[in-house]
Design a protein around this motif. Structure first.
Motif, PDB file in Angstrom:
ATOM      1  N   ASP A 155       0.770  -1.079   0.176  1.00 25.43           N
ATOM      2  CA  ASP A 155       0.105  -0.374   0.132  1.00 25.43           C
ATOM      3  C   ASP A 155       0.786   1.392   0.083  1.00 25.43           C
ATOM      4  OD1 ASP A 155      -2.116  -1.382   0.101  1.00 25.43           O
ATOM      5  OD2 ASP A 155      -2.847  -1.082   2.286  1.00 25.43           O
ATOM      6  N   ALA A 156       1.810   1.045   1.040  1.00 23.79           N
ATOM      7  CA  ALA A 156       2.587   2.404   1.037  1.00 23.79           C
ATOM      8  C   ALA A 156       3.479   2.616  -0.063  1.00 23.79           C
ATOM      9  CB  ALA A 156       3.335   2.109   2.026  1.00 23.79           C
ATOM     10  N   PHE A 157       4.226   1.632  -1.064  1.00 26.44           N
ATOM     11  CA  PHE A 157       4.883   1.916  -2.371  1.00 26.44           C
ATOM     12  C   PHE A 157       3.680   2.368  -2.976  1.00 26.44           C
ATOM     13  CE2 PHE A 157       5.994  -0.422  -6.536  1.00 26.44           C
ATOM     14  CZ  PHE A 157       7.160   0.386  -6.596  1.00 26.44           C
ATOM     15  N   TYR A 158       3.377   1.586  -3.332  1.00 25.67           N
ATOM     16  CA  TYR A 158       1.937   2.763  -4.623  1.00 25.67           C
ATOM     17  C   TYR A 158       1.053   3.667  -4.719  1.00 25.67           C
ATOM     18  CZ  TYR A 158       2.426  -2.160  -6.811  1.00 25.67           C
ATOM     19  OH  TYR A 158       3.467  -3.356  -7.362  1.00 25.67           O
ATOM     20  N   ARG A 159       1.460   4.425  -2.805  1.00 29.66           N
ATOM     21  CA  ARG A 159       1.224   5.571  -2.523  1.00 29.66           C
ATOM     22  C   ARG A 159       2.469   6.457  -3.183  1.00 29.66           C
ATOM     23  NH1 ARG A 159      -1.343   3.425   2.073  1.00 29.66           N
ATOM     24  NH2 ARG A 159       0.867   4.505   3.638  1.00 29.66           N
ATOM     25  N   GLU A 160       3.138   6.271  -2.971  1.00 29.74           N
ATOM     26  CA  GLU A 160       4.035   7.307  -3.518  1.00 29.74           C
ATOM     27  C   GLU A 160       4.393   7.665  -4.867  1.00 29.74           C
ATOM     28  OE1 GLU A 160       6.940   8.601  -1.912  1.00 29.74           O
ATOM     29  OE2 GLU A 160       5.501   7.786   0.245  1.00 29.74           O
ATOM     30  N   LEU A 161       3.484   6.356  -5.959  1.00 31.01           N
ATOM     31  CA  LEU A 161       3.990   6.832  -7.443  1.00 31.01           C
ATOM     32  C   LEU A 161       2.440   6.865  -8.496  1.00 31.01           C
ATOM     33  CD1 LEU A 161       4.473   2.785  -8.328  1.00 31.01           C
ATOM     34  CD2 LEU A 161       6.538   4.896  -8.137  1.00 31.01           C
TER      35      LEU A 161
END
Length: 255
Positions: A155-161
């Motif tokens: 979740d955190a990774f894709y929120r950065e993208l």
């Protein structure tokens, strides 16, 4: 419905199947999803468009040269209007780039990467090719979700993208699922993330069919296998299957 010609940033917009035998894949998917096929020729490595009602909805491709024992897999591409900017954020967010950014002449720009949990995904900035021309119709994709054992990291990774608005479904412990919305999606989720104990995380694709039970039976007759028997859900009747080469997908009879 008229053909779709745009996707908001972060929405899954295209899928293709990496598989060793394009002819065998066509024999499997043609009767189940009603597809016709259009080989793009040797110049494009015989990348083969899957057409539903004459409209592009997916594609088939052989493993790239030098890819080794790449397992058969449906690849999911997330739409972006600025591929370079998104691609540049991958490493800082904990992921790794595998390919790109790369221009597909006359079609658009693509990249391929791995998230921190190990799931591969694509990025697509459209040119002439906007993505799947049909959605949520028989023969077309209707949902996508990331299957991973580490939901919080994903979740955190894709929120950065992308500017995802992620909503928890269930209690987040025994059942941990998040739905993801993006600006421009009319407040409707564009995909989801499911925390599950898979050894190899992956993005999954759902294809709409008129009758999930009939499609599941047909898949078995054509050499595929059921992951589980068709079942009802609030979002339709589902039949998770594995094609004869080993690629996973879900056939979905929408409500």
């Amino acid at each position: 419905m008229p053909p779709r010609d745009s996707y908001p940033d972060g929405a899954p917009c295209w899928v293709d199947l990496t598989t060793p035998d394009l002819a065998a894949a066509q024999d499997f998917y043609r009767p189940i999803l009603g597809w016709e096929f259009q080989d793009q020729g040797a110049e494009f490595g015989h990348y083969t468009m899957c057409l539903s009602g004459g409209q592009p909805v997916a594609a088939l491709m052989r493993p790239p040269e030098g890819a080794g024992e790449l397992p058969p897999l449906w690849n999911v591409y997330l739409a972006t209007s600025d591929l370079k900017a998104v691609h540049d954020r991958i490493a800082d967010a904990g992921g790794s780039s595998a390919l790109g950014p790369h221009e597909v002449p006359g079609a658009g720009w693509m990249a391929f990467a791995f998230d921190p949990t190990g799931a591969s995904f694509g990025l697509w900035q459209p040119g002439a090719h906007k993505g799947s021309a049909l959605v949520a119709e028989p023969g077309a994709m209707c949902w996508h979700e990331l299957n991973t054992p580490d939901g919080a990291t994903a979740d955190a990774f894709y929120r950065e993208l992308f500017p995802y608005i992620q909503q928890q479904i269930g209690d987040g412990t025994e059942f941990d699922y998040t739905t993801w919305k993006v600006p421009g999606s009319n407040d409707m989720p564009v995909c989801g993330r499911y925390r599950t104990a898979v050894r190899q995380p992956y993005w999954s694709v759902y294809f709409a069919v008129p009758d999930a039970d009939a499609a599941a039976a047909q898949a078995q007759q054509l050499g595929g296998r059921l992951v589980r028997e068709p079942f009802d859900s609030p979002h339709g009747r589902m039949a998770p299957v594995v094609d004869p080469a080993g690629a996973r997908l879900t056939l979905c009879q929408l409500p």
